[in-house]
Structures are given as structure tokens and as C-alpha cells.
Scaffold this motif. Structure first.
Motif, PDB file in Angstrom:
ATOM      1  N   PHE A 146      37.644  45.218  51.951  1.00 27.30           N
ATOM      2  CA  PHE A 146      38.233  43.925  51.626  1.00 27.30           C
ATOM      3  C   PHE A 146      37.402  43.071  50.678  1.00 27.30           C
ATOM      4  O   PHE A 146      37.940  42.209  49.997  1.00 27.30           O
ATOM      5  N   VAL A 147      36.114  43.309  50.613  1.00 28.91           N
ATOM      6  CA  VAL A 147      35.277  42.506  49.726  1.00 28.91           C
ATOM      7  C   VAL A 147      35.133  43.149  48.345  1.00 28.91           C
ATOM      8  O   VAL A 147      35.014  42.445  47.346  1.00 28.91           O
ATOM      9  N   PHE A 148      35.177  44.489  48.279  1.00 32.62           N
ATOM     10  CA  PHE A 148      34.916  45.144  47.002  1.00 32.62           C
ATOM     11  C   PHE A 148      36.067  46.003  46.489  1.00 32.62           C
ATOM     12  O   PHE A 148      36.493  45.853  45.346  1.00 32.62           O
ATOM     13  N   VAL A 149      36.566  46.922  47.290  1.00 37.45           N
ATOM     14  CA  VAL A 149      37.570  47.874  46.802  1.00 37.45           C
ATOM     15  C   VAL A 149      38.896  47.181  46.517  1.00 37.45           C
ATOM     16  O   VAL A 149      39.493  47.370  45.452  1.00 37.45           O
ATOM     17  N   PHE A 150      39.391  46.384  47.456  1.00 36.86           N
ATOM     18  CA  PHE A 150      40.666  45.697  47.278  1.00 36.86           C
ATOM     19  C   PHE A 150      40.663  44.789  46.048  1.00 36.86           C
ATOM     20  O   PHE A 150      41.572  44.885  45.216  1.00 36.86           O
ATOM     21  N   PRO A 151      39.655  43.920  45.881  1.00 36.31           N
ATOM     22  CA  PRO A 151      39.634  43.100  44.656  1.00 36.31           C
ATOM     23  C   PRO A 151      39.515  43.930  43.372  1.00 36.31           C
ATOM     24  O   PRO A 151      40.115  43.592  42.358  1.00 36.31           O
ATOM     25  N   MET A 152      38.756  45.037  43.418  1.00 39.00           N
ATOM     26  CA  MET A 152      38.614  45.892  42.235  1.00 39.00           C
ATOM     27  C   MET A 152      39.967  46.515  41.871  1.00 39.00           C
ATOM     28  O   MET A 152      40.331  46.561  40.694  1.00 39.00           O
ATOM     29  N   ASN A 153      40.720  46.959  42.867  1.00 38.05           N
ATOM     30  CA  ASN A 153      42.043  47.538  42.602  1.00 38.05           C
ATOM     31  C   ASN A 153      42.989  46.483  42.031  1.00 38.05           C
ATOM     32  O   ASN A 153      43.779  46.778  41.132  1.00 38.05           O
TER      33      ASN A 153
ATOM     34  N   ALA B 155      44.670  44.230  34.844  1.00 37.06           N
ATOM     35  CA  ALA B 155      44.308  44.657  33.490  1.00 37.06           C
ATOM     36  C   ALA B 155      45.347  45.620  32.927  1.00 37.06           C
ATOM     37  O   ALA B 155      45.702  45.547  31.749  1.00 37.06           O
ATOM     38  N   ALA B 156      45.854  46.505  33.768  1.00 33.40           N
ATOM     39  CA  ALA B 156      46.885  47.439  33.312  1.00 33.40           C
ATOM     40  C   ALA B 156      48.179  46.701  32.988  1.00 33.40           C
ATOM     41  O   ALA B 156      48.875  47.043  32.024  1.00 33.40           O
ATOM     42  N   ALA B 157      48.516  45.684  33.766  1.00 32.71           N
ATOM     43  CA  ALA B 157      49.720  44.899  33.495  1.00 32.71           C
ATOM     44  C   ALA B 157      49.580  44.135  32.187  1.00 32.71           C
ATOM     45  O   ALA B 157      50.543  44.017  31.420  1.00 32.71           O
ATOM     46  N   LYS B 158      48.395  43.609  31.904  1.00 29.89           N
ATOM     47  CA  LYS B 158      48.157  42.914  30.639  1.00 29.89           C
ATOM     48  C   LYS B 158      48.316  43.866  29.462  1.00 29.89           C
ATOM     49  O   LYS B 158      48.804  43.489  28.408  1.00 29.89           O
ATOM     50  N   ALA B 159      47.862  45.093  29.642  1.00 33.03           N
ATOM     51  CA  ALA B 159      47.951  46.087  28.571  1.00 33.03           C
ATOM     52  C   ALA B 159      49.359  46.643  28.444  1.00 33.03           C
ATOM     53  O   ALA B 159      49.652  47.377  27.510  1.00 33.03           O
ATOM     54  N   GLY B 160      50.231  46.316  29.397  1.00 30.93           N
ATOM     55  CA  GLY B 160      51.609  46.798  29.339  1.00 30.93           C
ATOM     56  C   GLY B 160      51.776  48.196  29.879  1.00 30.93           C
ATOM     57  O   GLY B 160      52.776  48.847  29.616  1.00 30.93           O
TER      58      GLY B 160
END
Length: 140
Positions: free
Chosen positions: A89-96, A102-107
Motif C-alpha cells: 500500500f505504500v509503494f507498489v500500489f502508488p507505483m502502479n 503515465a500510460a493514460a497521458k501517453a494515450g
């Protein structure tokens, strides 16, 4: 050489693994303290520890009583789950979430990232059809 190293380090799974190892090692002392000072006494409210302070069950063996101390197992399981929850919850979830943003921004969508490959059955049908078409055409 530096570019290759940078790509290796910035790969998501390498960062996730490094974070998990570091945080797991640092957080272990805190989790062990919480388990030994809060969880174990709570369990001892319901289960009487033996002379060594271990919680478990005793079976009469050939050379005397044998105690199976399950308190260490319970402590290890609770400690592992606590570290896993914090790391997730502190690292993996925020990283995902960051990667998805970022992928949504790139389309890009998940379908764009990995092309769907044909199944084994679909490949076999294509091979059969190709062989069938070659055998029906006259040679020469």
C-alpha cells in the motif's frame, strides 16, 4: 553503457524489488516489536504458554512430553503479512497508479502495450489450412 544501466534501474520490477527488500528489512524490527508486545500477549489471554513462554500443544512422546511451539509460527505469519501490507500500500500500489496515469497521458491502453498473440489452436488451424491449400494446387 550508462544508458543501459539507467534503463535497467528504472524498470518497474527492479525498483519494486529493491523497495520491498529495503523497506522489509527496515520494517522488520517494528513489526517484531508490535507482534511480541501486543499480538503475543493477546493470544496468551486465550492460550496458556508453557514454562519457556511458548504457546503450543504438548504430546507425550517416547522419551517424555514434546511441545510443538506454534507461537513462533503465528508471530512469523503476522509479521510477514504486516510487512507485505505496508510495502504494497505504500509503494507498489502508488507505483502502479503512477504507471497507469503515465500510460493514460501517453494515450496507451493495456491492449496497445501487448499485442494479442494467436493461440496454439489458431496456429494449428492456420497450418492445416496452408497445407491443405498447397496439396490441392497442381504442381508444375
Amino acid at each position: 553503457m550508462i544508458k543501459g544501466f539507467k534503463e535497467f534501474i528504472l524498470r518497474g520490477n527492479v525498483i519494486d524489488l529493491a523497495v520491498a527488500v529495503v523497506i522489509g528489512a527496515a520494517f522488520t524490527a517494528v513489526v517484531n516489536s508490535i507482534v511480541s508486545s501486543i499480538i503475543t500477549p493477546f493470544i496468551e489471554l486465550f492460550w496458556k504458554p508453557d514454562a519457556e513462554g511458548k504457546i503450543g500443544f504438548t504430546v507425550e512422546g517416547m522419551w517424555g512430553p514434546v511441545t510443538f511451539p506454534i507461537s513462533d509460527l503465528i508471530n512469523a505469519i503476522i509479521g510477514f503479512l504486516a510487512v507485505a501490507v505496508v510495502v504494497y500500500f505504500v509503494f507498489v500500489f502508488p507505483m502502479n497508479k503512477l504507471k497507469a496515469r503515465a500510460a493514460a497521458k501517453a494515450g496507451l491502453t493495456e491492449a496497445d502495450e501487448e499485442p494479442k498473440l494467436p493461440t496454439e489452436q489458431e496456429l494449428l488451424v492456420q497450418i492445416r489450412d496452408l497445407l491443405g491449400s498447397q496439396s490441392t494446387t497442381p504442381r508444375g
